[in-house]
Design a protein around this motif. Structure first.
Motif, PDB file in Angstrom:
ATOM      1  N   VAL A   9       0.854  -1.180   0.000  1.00 49.90           N
ATOM      2  CA  VAL A   9       0.000   0.000   0.000  1.00 49.90           C
ATOM      3  C   VAL A   9       0.897   1.239   0.000  1.00 49.90           C
ATOM      4  CG1 VAL A   9      -0.211   0.081   2.526  1.00 49.90           C
ATOM      5  CG2 VAL A   9      -1.971   1.128   1.117  1.00 49.90           C
ATOM      6  N   ILE A  10       0.483   2.253  -0.721  1.00 50.79           N
ATOM      7  CA  ILE A  10       1.159   3.547  -0.692  1.00 50.79           C
ATOM      8  C   ILE A  10       0.281   4.475   0.122  1.00 50.79           C
ATOM      9  CG2 ILE A  10       2.042   5.485  -2.028  1.00 50.79           C
ATOM     10  CD1 ILE A  10       2.458   3.524  -4.375  1.00 50.79           C
ATOM     11  N   ARG A  11       0.870   5.097   1.126  1.00 57.05           N
ATOM     12  CA  ARG A  11       0.099   5.943   2.047  1.00 57.05           C
ATOM     13  C   ARG A  11       0.955   7.113   2.515  1.00 57.05           C
ATOM     14  NH1 ARG A  11       2.433   5.150   6.835  1.00 57.05           N
ATOM     15  NH2 ARG A  11       3.309   3.123   7.352  1.00 57.05           N
ATOM     16  N   ALA A  12       0.299   8.052   3.178  1.00 55.85           N
ATOM     17  CA  ALA A  12       1.010   9.209   3.733  1.00 55.85           C
ATOM     18  C   ALA A  12       2.015   8.736   4.784  1.00 55.85           C
ATOM     19  CB  ALA A  12       0.023  10.189   4.356  1.00 55.85           C
ATOM     20  N   MET A  13       3.160   9.357   4.797  1.00 53.34           N
ATOM     21  CA  MET A  13       4.194   9.043   5.784  1.00 53.34           C
ATOM     22  C   MET A  13       3.852   9.717   7.100  1.00 53.34           C
ATOM     23  SD  MET A  13       8.236   9.789   5.329  1.00 53.34           S
ATOM     24  CE  MET A  13       9.224  10.280   6.730  1.00 53.34           C
ATOM     25  N   GLY A  14       4.069   8.996   8.195  1.00 54.52           N
ATOM     26  CA  GLY A  14       3.871   9.551   9.527  1.00 54.52           C
ATOM     27  C   GLY A  14       5.169   9.526  10.309  1.00 54.52           C
ATOM     28  N   LYS A  15       5.153  10.155  11.473  1.00 52.10           N
ATOM     29  CA  LYS A  15       6.361  10.192  12.313  1.00 52.10           C
ATOM     30  C   LYS A  15       6.842   8.794  12.686  1.00 52.10           C
ATOM     31  CE  LYS A  15       4.553  13.150  15.201  1.00 52.10           C
ATOM     32  NZ  LYS A  15       4.340  14.010  16.372  1.00 52.10           N
ATOM     33  N   ASP A  16       5.928   7.858  12.844  1.00 56.80           N
ATOM     34  CA  ASP A  16       6.309   6.493  13.198  1.00 56.80           C
ATOM     35  C   ASP A  16       7.083   5.784  12.092  1.00 56.80           C
ATOM     36  OD1 ASP A  16       5.068   6.839  15.634  1.00 56.80           O
ATOM     37  OD2 ASP A  16       3.253   5.748  15.073  1.00 56.80           O
ATOM     38  N   ASP A  17       7.058   6.339  10.877  1.00 54.88           N
ATOM     39  CA  ASP A  17       7.762   5.742   9.741  1.00 54.88           C
ATOM     40  C   ASP A  17       9.201   6.234   9.611  1.00 54.88           C
ATOM     41  OD1 ASP A  17       5.438   4.348   8.811  1.00 54.88           O
ATOM     42  OD2 ASP A  17       4.712   6.260   7.973  1.00 54.88           O
ATOM     43  N   ILE A  18       9.562   7.263  10.346  1.00 51.91           N
ATOM     44  CA  ILE A  18      10.855   7.913  10.125  1.00 51.91           C
ATOM     45  C   ILE A  18      12.029   6.972  10.324  1.00 51.91           C
ATOM     46  CG2 ILE A  18      12.426   9.688  11.035  1.00 51.91           C
ATOM     47  CD1 ILE A  18      10.032  11.583  11.076  1.00 51.91           C
TER      48      ILE A  18
END
Length: 154
Positions: A9-18
């Motif tokens: 899935v392609i989704r918005a990046m969040g802080k937890d993804d950094i």
């Protein structure tokens, strides 16, 4: 990408993804962006939009965009080395083109190393054209960058 096509899935990046994005940065670039820079992009830069590709709960790629009025620029795009060659980068780039258009951009640009022929071929496949050269653009070895553009308002 057949084995991945229904599972990512392609989704918005969040802080937890950094953390995962930063690891891809380290594996992909000789001068990676810092975690602080990534946090800044997500929390402070009003022009920035970042997306990630997630596969089985793991971030395997990402793309950063700056959209300013009708111009969009890819700031960085990378796929984890274990997942390269599976058309993940192409899907991510196509998603980013569509996102840029939805955000009102009429054209999208990026810089690419003159030696990165694989990336250049992908960009050309998706309609990008060479617009110029930035001399000594990359600080690690002073390699030139090719500036590539595509019109997306068609």
């Amino acid at each position: 990408m057949k084995e991945l096509e229904n599972e990512y899935v392609i989704r918005a990046m969040g802080k937890d993804d950094i953390e995962e994005v930063y690891q891809i940065e380290l594996l992909s670039f000789s001068t990676p962006w810092s975690k602080d820079s990534l946090y800044y992009e997500l929390e402070q830069n009003l022009f920035a939009k970042y997306v990630v590709v997630e596969y089985k709960g793991r971030v395997i790629g990402y793309c950063g965009l700056w959209v300013i009025m009708d111009d969009a620029q890819i700031t960085n795009i990378a796929v984890h080395p274990e997942y390269r060659g599976k058309k993940i980068g192409e899907a991510l780039l196509q998603f980013s083109l569509q996102l840029s258009k939805e955000l009102g951009a009429k054209r999208l640009s990026l810089e690419v190393r003159v030696s990165n022929h694989i990336a250049q071929a992908l960009y050309k496949k998706l309609g990008f054209e060479t617009g110029g050269v930035r001399k000594n653009y990359y600080t690690d070895n002073l390699e030139d960058a090719i500036v590539m553009w595509v019109n997306i308002d068609d």
